[in-house]
Write a protein that holds these residues in place. Structure first.
Motif, PDB file in Angstrom:
ATOM      1  N   GLY A   1      -7.404   8.828  -4.850  1.00 20.30           N
ATOM      2  CA  GLY A   1      -7.196   8.594  -3.417  1.00 20.30           C
ATOM      3  C   GLY A   1      -5.734   8.516  -3.032  1.00 20.30           C
ATOM      4  O   GLY A   1      -5.250   9.266  -2.175  1.00 20.30           O
ATOM      5  N   MET A   2      -5.011   7.616  -3.663  1.00 26.01           N
ATOM      6  CA  MET A   2      -3.593   7.457  -3.322  1.00 26.01           C
ATOM      7  C   MET A   2      -2.800   8.715  -3.702  1.00 26.01           C
ATOM      8  O   MET A   2      -1.901   9.143  -2.977  1.00 26.01           O
TER       9      MET A   2
ATOM     10  N   ARG B   1      -4.287  -2.085  -4.490  1.00 27.60           N
ATOM     11  CA  ARG B   1      -5.385  -1.119  -4.652  1.00 27.60           C
ATOM     12  C   ARG B   1      -5.169  -0.278  -5.906  1.00 27.60           C
ATOM     13  O   ARG B   1      -5.453  -0.732  -6.988  1.00 27.60           O
ATOM     14  N   ALA B   2      -4.602   0.917  -5.733  1.00 26.32           N
ATOM     15  CA  ALA B   2      -4.462   1.840  -6.854  1.00 26.32           C
ATOM     16  C   ALA B   2      -3.451   1.322  -7.878  1.00 26.32           C
ATOM     17  O   ALA B   2      -2.653   0.436  -7.577  1.00 26.32           O
TER      18      ALA B   2
ATOM     19  N   ASP C   1      -5.841   9.025   3.499  1.00 25.46           N
ATOM     20  CA  ASP C   1      -7.188   8.515   3.791  1.00 25.46           C
ATOM     21  C   ASP C   1      -7.640   8.796   5.225  1.00 25.46           C
ATOM     22  O   ASP C   1      -8.833   8.731   5.516  1.00 25.46           O
TER      23      ASP C   1
ATOM     24  N   GLY D   1       1.182   4.513  10.607  1.00 24.47           N
ATOM     25  CA  GLY D   1       0.690   3.886   9.383  1.00 24.47           C
ATOM     26  C   GLY D   1       1.756   3.848   8.305  1.00 24.47           C
ATOM     27  O   GLY D   1       2.419   4.852   8.032  1.00 24.47           O
TER      28      GLY D   1
ATOM     29  N   ASP E   1      -2.913   6.700   9.117  1.00 26.09           N
ATOM     30  CA  ASP E   1      -3.414   5.350   9.368  1.00 26.09           C
ATOM     31  C   ASP E   1      -4.782   5.098   8.760  1.00 26.09           C
ATOM     32  O   ASP E   1      -5.540   4.253   9.243  1.00 26.09           O
TER      33      ASP E   1
ATOM     34  N   GLN F   1      -0.111   0.101  -6.557  1.00 28.02           N
ATOM     35  CA  GLN F   1       0.124   0.637  -5.216  1.00 28.02           C
ATOM     36  C   GLN F   1       1.080  -0.224  -4.402  1.00 28.02           C
ATOM     37  O   GLN F   1       1.936   0.287  -3.692  1.00 28.02           O
TER      38      GLN F   1
ATOM     39  N   PRO G   1       0.852   4.290   1.567  1.00 26.74           N
ATOM     40  CA  PRO G   1       1.508   5.279   0.697  1.00 26.74           C
ATOM     41  C   PRO G   1       1.752   6.612   1.402  1.00 26.74           C
ATOM     42  O   PRO G   1       2.817   7.225   1.221  1.00 26.74           O
ATOM     43  N   ALA G   2       0.787   7.065   2.222  1.00 29.59           N
ATOM     44  CA  ALA G   2       0.949   8.368   2.893  1.00 29.59           C
ATOM     45  C   ALA G   2       2.108   8.313   3.883  1.00 29.59           C
ATOM     46  O   ALA G   2       3.032   9.132   3.826  1.00 29.59           O
TER      47      ALA G   2
ATOM     48  N   GLU H   1       3.532   0.779  12.451  1.00 29.16           N
ATOM     49  CA  GLU H   1       2.532   0.121  11.597  1.00 29.16           C
ATOM     50  C   GLU H   1       1.919  -1.049  12.356  1.00 29.16           C
ATOM     51  O   GLU H   1       2.627  -1.872  12.918  1.00 29.16           O
ATOM     52  N   ARG H   2       0.597  -1.114  12.331  1.00 29.90           N
ATOM     53  CA  ARG H   2      -0.136  -2.135  13.084  1.00 29.90           C
ATOM     54  C   ARG H   2       0.056  -3.540  12.500  1.00 29.90           C
ATOM     55  O   ARG H   2       0.101  -4.517  13.228  1.00 29.90           O
ATOM     56  N   ARG H   3       0.160  -3.619  11.172  1.00 27.03           N
ATOM     57  CA  ARG H   3       0.190  -4.924  10.518  1.00 27.03           C
ATOM     58  C   ARG H   3       1.624  -5.412  10.320  1.00 27.03           C
ATOM     59  O   ARG H   3       2.591  -4.680  10.531  1.00 27.03           O
TER      60      ARG H   3
ATOM     61  N   GLY I   1      -9.109   7.842  -9.987  1.00 24.17           N
ATOM     62  CA  GLY I   1      -7.825   7.417  -9.417  1.00 24.17           C
ATOM     63  C   GLY I   1      -7.132   8.487  -8.591  1.00 24.17           C
ATOM     64  O   GLY I   1      -5.943   8.767  -8.780  1.00 24.17           O
TER      65      GLY I   1
ATOM     66  N   ARG J   1      -0.853  -5.478  -0.157  1.00 27.33           N
ATOM     67  CA  ARG J   1      -2.192  -4.892  -0.293  1.00 27.33           C
ATOM     68  C   ARG J   1      -2.325  -4.204  -1.657  1.00 27.33           C
ATOM     69  O   ARG J   1      -1.630  -3.236  -1.946  1.00 27.33           O
TER      70      ARG J   1
ATOM     71  N   TYR K   1     -13.626  -3.523 -12.943  1.00 28.42           N
ATOM     72  CA  TYR K   1     -14.679  -3.005 -12.069  1.00 28.42           C
ATOM     73  C   TYR K   1     -16.028  -3.198 -12.754  1.00 28.42           C
ATOM     74  O   TYR K   1     -16.144  -3.013 -13.973  1.00 28.42           O
TER      75      TYR K   1
END
Ligand code: RFL
Length: 398
Positions: free
Chosen positions: A304-305, A53-54, A292, A18, A169, A111, A21-22, A41-43, A302, A51, A231
């Motif tokens: 998760g990341m 996000r944060a 994750d 993956g 991942d 992010q 960020p991690a 990485e799959r993508r 804020g 992508r 949001y």
């Protein structure tokens, strides 16, 4: 995947699965310690780099990148304004983000900017990063060496032997799914709330802004000089189709208490459920779950990341101590050490989620929880001690 005679075999020290960020933080930190790794990485690269996000790299993580000599390369954006605005029924309250510590503050760094910078730093440093790795599978996790198999973009079968696997991942990845049933315990929580999030080419708020109103919760965050993420709280069974642009802007104006809020083209919209989960332990044999893949924190606060960045550093130190000093203490304590912070941040995020939703539309939480939430906000906006404790949690220093 069948292990055919044509399988290409290689060897490295750590396979990182993956490139979020991690994974990219693990890879960069390991390279700083001279430890070989391969990132799968799959993508495709373009997908990973775009992508969104944060938006905020917390103070603790900013200082971590400074300590590893990576801050100049990987941190984009600008230092945070120093204030968080909580607007209650249209009345503004500014909370200082000064946690009393010395050193650089949190950064407004989207992010995808962090990911792009981590990616280019790692590749420029000679790092091995393989996109579009299909059918990744993990083997021999409790043996002397683990093996990770995948197919490269040409369809060729490949296998990499390694001492450790970093499972970075995400929640739907293959790493956690490779651990036999019964080894991990999952602790899920559903907040019973959904958020509609929109990205818009609209002027950012002056400060990160969270608003409590009888119409429901709303928030406005900068995502660049001319871009904003908003949001809006909505019922869990709602659908983004029920939110045409006009409704988004009129609800934002009502909830933020700002009839003059400037609108702009909406470039992305998504409706998701607020949920949290913790998987315990975060390791199994030679596999270490990072970010994750091991835990999801509801986005309020804020964290998760930032938790993903924390796990990454704990893992990199643990591997380095083992390889360079033959000390396995860090590897053995990886899971309890990370989980301590995970539960700390889950508690903060849960507290803030409940407070900012219950204090708004009292028909949802009932009058008693509404009263409790209003009391918490009153304490937060009038007690310097409560505000300081909040700032420490936001900074990631508590
Ligand atoms: P990621 O970012 O999901 O990256 C995982 C990577 O693994 C790849 N992958 C695989 N690769 C190979 N083989 C497989 N079988 C694979 N399966 C998956 C994926 O393609 C991907 O590249 O996990 P990571 O690195 O642990 O990072 C976690 C963060 O992305 C996440 O915690 C945050 O985005 C959460 N989050 C926020 N965190 C904050 O700290 N502050 C915020 O303001 C914030 N806002 C948010 C958020 C998450 C959101 N979503 C996803 C609901 C806002 C939103 C809308």
């Amino acid at each position: 995947m069948a292990q055919g005679a044509t399988e290409l075999r290689e060897s490295t020290t750590v396979v990182v699965i993956g490139a979020g960020p991690a994974g990219l933080t693990v890879a960069n930190l390991l390279r700083r310690r001279g430890i070989d790794c391969v990132v799968l990485e799959r993508r495709a690269r373009a997908h990973v780099e775009q992508r969104q996000r944060a938006g905020i790299v917390e103070t603790r993580a900013v200082r971590m990148f400074h300590e590893w000599g990576l801050a100049d390369q990987v941190l984009g954006g600008v230092p945070l304004s120093g204030f968080l605005e909580i607007r209650i029924a249209g009345e503004s309250h500014l909370l200082s983000q000064d946690d009393g510590s010395e050193g650089p503050p949190a950064r407004l760094c989207p992010q995808q900017v962090l990911v792009q910078n981590l990616l280019s730093t790692y590749v420029a440093d000679g790092g091995d990063l393989r996109f579009e790795a299909a059918d990744v599978s993990l083997h021999d996790l409790t043996g002397d060496r683990a093996t990770v198999r995948y197919r490269d973009p040409s369809g060729a079968a490949r296998a990499i032997d390694c001492a450790f696997v970093a499972g970075c991942d995400g929640d739907h990845g293959v790493s956690r799914a490779s651990i036999p049933d019964g080894v991990l315990t999952a602790y899920p929580f559903d907040h019973g709330i959904a958020w509609l999030t929109v990205l818009a080419d609209a002027p950012p708020s002056v400060h990160p802004l969270m608003a409590v109103s009888p119409h429901g919760f709303a928030a406005h965050f900068a995502r660049g000089p001319r871009a904003s993420r908003f949001y809006l709280q909505c019922p869990p069974d709602d659908h983004s189709d029920a939110w045409p642009d006009d409704r988004v802007w009129s609800q934002l104006r009502a909830r933020l208490g700002d009839p003059a809020l400037v609108s702009g083209p909406i470039t992305e919209r998504e409706l998701f459920q607020l949920r949290s989960i913790v998987h315990d332990p975060m390791d199994h044999g030679r596999l270490f779950l990072v970010g994750d893949a091991a835990h999801i924190v509801s986005p309020m606060g804020g964290k998760g990341m930032n938790l993903a960045l924390y796990d990454a550093e704990v893992f990199a130190h643990a591997v380095s101590d083992f390889l360079h000093h033959n000390d396995d203490t860090g590897l053995r304590s990886y899971s309890p050490r990370c989980l301590r912070r995970v539960w700390n941040d889950q508690e903060f995020s849960h507290w803030l989620t409940q407070t900012l939703h219950d204090a708004g539309d009292h028909t949802l939480a009932g009058p008693f929880r509404h009263g409790l939430a209003r009391a918490r906000l009153d304490r937060l906006t009038t007690s310097p001690t409560a505000a300081r404790a909040f700032a420490e949690l936001m900074a990631g220093l508590a």
